[in-house]
Structures are given as structure tokens and as C-alpha cells.
Design a protein around this motif. Structure first.
Motif, short mmCIF file in Angstrom:
data_model
loop_
_atom_site.label_atom_id
_atom_site.label_comp_id
_atom_site.label_asym_id
_atom_site.label_seq_id
_atom_site.Cartn_x
_atom_site.Cartn_y
_atom_site.Cartn_z
N PRO A 1 33.78 -38.57 -21.39
CA PRO A 1 34.68 -38.56 -20.23
C PRO A 1 35.65 -37.39 -20.33
O PRO A 1 35.87 -36.83 -21.40
N GLY A 2 36.24 -37.03 -19.20
CA GLY A 2 37.28 -36.03 -19.20
C GLY A 2 38.64 -36.69 -19.16
O GLY A 2 38.76 -37.93 -19.17
N MET A 3 39.69 -35.87 -19.09
CA MET A 3 41.06 -36.41 -19.08
C MET A 3 41.97 -35.60 -18.19
O MET A 3 41.80 -34.37 -18.07
N TYR A 4 42.91 -36.30 -17.59
CA TYR A 4 43.97 -35.67 -16.80
C TYR A 4 45.28 -36.20 -17.37
O TYR A 4 45.56 -37.39 -17.29
N TYR B 1 47.44 -31.10 -18.39
CA TYR B 1 46.30 -30.74 -19.23
C TYR B 1 45.06 -31.46 -18.68
O TYR B 1 45.04 -32.69 -18.55
N ILE B 2 44.05 -30.68 -18.36
CA ILE B 2 42.81 -31.24 -17.81
C ILE B 2 41.67 -30.87 -18.74
O ILE B 2 41.39 -29.69 -18.97
N LEU B 3 41.02 -31.87 -19.30
CA LEU B 3 39.93 -31.66 -20.25
C LEU B 3 38.62 -32.03 -19.58
O LEU B 3 38.46 -33.14 -19.05
N LEU B 4 37.68 -31.09 -19.62
CA LEU B 4 36.38 -31.25 -18.96
C LEU B 4 35.26 -30.94 -19.94
O LEU B 4 35.43 -30.11 -20.85
N PRO B 5 34.09 -31.56 -19.78
CA PRO B 5 32.96 -31.26 -20.67
C PRO B 5 32.43 -29.85 -20.42
O PRO B 5 32.69 -29.25 -19.37
N GLY B 6 31.66 -29.34 -21.38
CA GLY B 6 31.15 -27.98 -21.27
C GLY B 6 29.95 -27.80 -20.35
O GLY B 6 29.90 -26.82 -19.59
#
Length: 417
Positions: free
Chosen positions: A135-138, A146-151
Motif C-alpha cells: 500500500p501507499g501512504m499519505y 509525505y506521499i509514498l507510492l510503489p515503484g
């Protein structure tokens, strides 16, 4: 608002893959009026990633990370950011269940390190991954988001579009609606298009006007905001009407349209069959049409007439035409179009001949192309002078052929774009 995109992965630095995620995210954020001043790429190294985060925090409000959310030891993005922010990582129950079901359905053992993919920041908004496991994160802290996304792009793009983008819009646009609309052009260069629309571009407010050139085509993305989607769309329609008034003859479609898709739609709507005789493009025109599902309803077939013998003996081109005008001529292209139309008994015949390069051919310099179109008792020809590499010239010849077909069919049936 300012944003910075930080791509994590040593494979990017080694040139093993191209960072298409940054291009996608930049275009999406630009639509929302968020400025992208920096792209950063950092390898799978905790110390260097921490440096990149600290630098980005000094110059951006929103930090977007792509990559490093997987189960292996070199996937350290969220661990590093969590340590930097002083926040804890907790297991997300829904993500863990999804991962466990993924392995169970495939009857494969799930190693312990796969649980790492279900870890998220405590208090973060979890971005669901419908196309992968991590999963990603906001996550917001102090003045930064901070927004984390998969590659993998197949995971990142839909996650951003459907999970992260609405959250950003709510934060940045104060719940106003954002609406984008793309106009697609062919047969006009980016520089000429911008010149004809220069005053509109200079005065842009809402909607914004963003020209972009790619693969011989030019697009304009109009992006507007409004209290409702209808209000935003009305703003776009007003500007679009002025654009079409100035350069409408070069427009072939909108949004997700493509040249072959529009040609298929027009041919089927008019109940027309088409065949092609190709020399320099060697079947590329038919191959491009065949990328569109359902093209068999209109594309009958064709002949690759790459040398003179095939043009004369199989296709039936008059040898006098070749002797007097050469194989790279309007006369040859037109005769190829007529002969393939008659041979395959179609409504439209197409003939393409030219000098792809790097050497001259048929007495004509490299880049010279003639396109012939036979339709309803008339034959039309179009000359191109291309300056690209050999295969680029072949691809552009195919696109111009589709472009001229679209123009001819619109003019004949008096159809507006």
C-alpha cells in the motif's frame, strides 16, 4: 504549493530502467497548479535517502516518493522516512490480509519478509494498492506532506490517480473540482501551434493551457477548477472554442484518442473498406491500424511492394510511370493506390512510397515521401519532406497517411471534429 519527486532505486541510477514515474507525476501535479522545481533520484542507501529528504524539505511543501516499498532488504523508503519523522510503523490489517490471500490463491508459501509490505506510518492515510501488494501512504506532519507510492508504474499510476490525487486536491484546492481535457493535433508543429495560440497561453488563468509534443503529435491539455465539474467544463469549452477556431483543421481527437482509433471509427461509421500498398513503410501502416481491436471490420489487407518487380508484376503498377517519374513520385503513389483498391475491391486504396534514408532512392533525397489515396473515383497525393532517422521517417509517414485519410473523410462527409 511546491512539490518534489524523489525516486528511490539504484536501478534508476544504473540506467537499467527509465524514470517514467516522475514524468507521470509531474504532469498530474502541473494540472493541479502545483509547481515541480526538482526531481531527485537516489539509490537504495539509507544515508543518501535521508540527505535527499532533508534537502527536499527545505524547498518543497509536498514530497512524493516512488519505490522502495517492497519486501526485500533494499526496500527501505518507509523505514527511513519513519525514522526521520520519528513516527512508528504499524501493520495495516487490510493490506496484510490482501497479501496473505494473494499467496494463498496461488498456493505459494508466504515468506515472513512479505509482511514488511503491510507496514504503514501510524496515523497515515493508507492508499490502497489494487494492482500490487504494497500500500501507499499519505502523511502530514507540520508544514510538509509525505506521499509514498510503489515503484512499478502499473501500481503507482492508478494509486496516485484514484487514491492520492483526491487527497491532494482537497488539501490544495479547498475542495474545488479540477477537470482536465486534452486536444490532440497532427500536421502542425509545437512551435507553430504555440505561435498561433500565443496570446491565449500568455493570458491563461482558468483554465490553464499546457502544450506538449510527443511522437510527431502535439497535444494541449486544458485544466480548469470550479465549484462543480460542470463549472470547470464550461470554462474549458470557452477556451477550446477559440482554439478550434484558429487551428481546428489540425485536430484529430481528444483525451485518449489515437490516430488509428479515430480512423477506424470513421471508416466503420461510413461503412468503408480499406486496403494498402506499401513500399517504404513495408506493412507498417497496416500493422499500426491492426493495433486497434475490431479493425478487421474495415481493413481488408494489402501488399508490401518493396521493390519494382513486385510493384509491376504483383500490384500491377504501370512500368511507364516508374520509367518516366521514378518509384518515388506522386504518379507512382497514386497508381499504387488505384491498383490496390481495384485488386482488393475496397472503397479506399492507399499507396505509400518514398526514400526512408539515409540514402536517396528513386532519384529523390532521403525523407521524400509520396502518399496516394484512391477514393470514390478520385485519386489524391500528398508529398512529405521528412528529416528524421530512417525508422522515424517510416513511422511519421504512417501517421501522416492516417492524418490525410481523416482529413479527406471529414471533408467528404462535412464532419466537424
Amino acid at each position: 504549493m511546491r512539490a518534489e519527486i524523489i525516486a528511490v532505486g539504484s536501478e534508476l541510477l544504473l540506467g537499467q530502467i527509465v524514470n517514467t514515474n516522475a514524468q507521470f507525476l509531474s504532469s498530474q501535479l502541473a494540472e493541479m497548479g502545483i509547481n515541480i522545481h526538482y526531481h531527485t533520484v537516489v539509490g537504495d542507501n539509507k544515508g543518501r535517502l535521508l540527505d535527499a529528504i532533508q534537502i527536499a524539505e527545505r524547498r518543497a511543501d509536498i514530497l512524493l516518493f516512488s519505490g522502495g516499498l517492497g519486501p526485500t532488504k533494499d526496500d527501505l523508503t518507509k523505514q527511513t522516512i519513519a525514522e526521520h519523522l520519528g513516527t512508528s510503523l504499524v501493520l495495516d490489517a487490510d493490506a496484510l490480509q490482501f497479501i496473505e490471500e494473494f499467496f494463498a490463491q496461488r498456493k505459494r508459501p508466504m515468506t515472513e519478509n512479505n509482511k514488511q509490505q503491510a507496514l504503514v506510518f501510524e496515523g497515515a492515510t493508507v492508499l490502497k494498492n489494487h494492482n500490487g501488494m504494497a500500500p501507499g501512504m499519505y502523511y502530514k506532519k507540520d508544514k510538509h506532506t509525505y506521499i509514498l507510492l510503489p515503484g512499478p508504474p502499473k501500481e503507482l499510476e492508478p494509486m496516485f490517480q484514484y487514491e492520492a490525487k483526491p487527497l491532494i486536491a482537497k488539501q490544495v484546492l479547498n475542495n474545488r473540482m479540477i477537470y482536465s481535457h486534452v486536444i490532440r493535433f497532427y500536421g502542425i508543429g509545437e512551435a507553430e501551434l504555440e505561435t498561433r495560440l500565443e496570446d491565449l497561453i500568455d493570458q491563461q488563468t482558468n483554465p490553464t493551457i499546457a502544450p506538449l509534443a510527443s511522437d510527431g503529435e502535439v497535444t494541449i491539455r486544458l485544466t480548469a477548477t470550479g465549484e462543480t465539474e460542470e463549472e470547470a467544463w464550461k470554462a474549458i469549452q470557452k477556451v477550446q472554442a477559440e482554439i478550434l477556431n484558429r487551428v481546428g483543421k489540425y485536430v484529430y481527437g481528444y483525451n485518449n484518442d489515437s490516430l488509428p482509433l479515430k480512423l477506424k471509427e470513421m471508416l466503420i461509421n461510413q461503412n468503408l473498406k480499406i486496403a494498402a500498398a506499401e513500399s517504404m513503410t513495408a506493412g507498417l501502416f497496416q500493422a499500426e491500424l491492426a493495433t486497434i481491436p475490431g479493425m478487421a471490420q474495415t481493413l481488408v489487407g494489402g501488399i508490401v511492394a518493396y521493390n519494382e518487380d513486385v510493384k509491376i508484376n504483383q500490384l500491377g503498377v504501370d512500368p511507364v510511370i516508374i520509367d518516366e517519374h521514378s518509384v518515388v513520385s506522386s504518379q507512382c503513389a497514386e497508381d499504387m493506390a488505384r491498383k490496390i483498391q481495384a485488386l482488393f475491391k475496397t472503397d479506399i486504396g492507399v499507396g505509400i512510397t518514398g526514400a526512408a534514408g539515409p540514402d536517396e532512392h528513386g532519384g529523390q533525397p532521403a525523407g521524400t515521401v509520396w502518399i496516394g489515396i484512391a477514393f470514390q473515383g478520385n485519386t489524391y497525393s500528398y508529398e512529405l519532406h521528412l528529416s528524421g532517422m530512417r525508422n522515424t521517417n517510416r513511422i511519421r509517414a504512417v501517421k501522416f497517411t492516417i492524418h490525410y485519410l481523416l482529413q479527406l473523410l471529414r471533408e467528404h462527409n462535412q464532419i466537424d471534429v
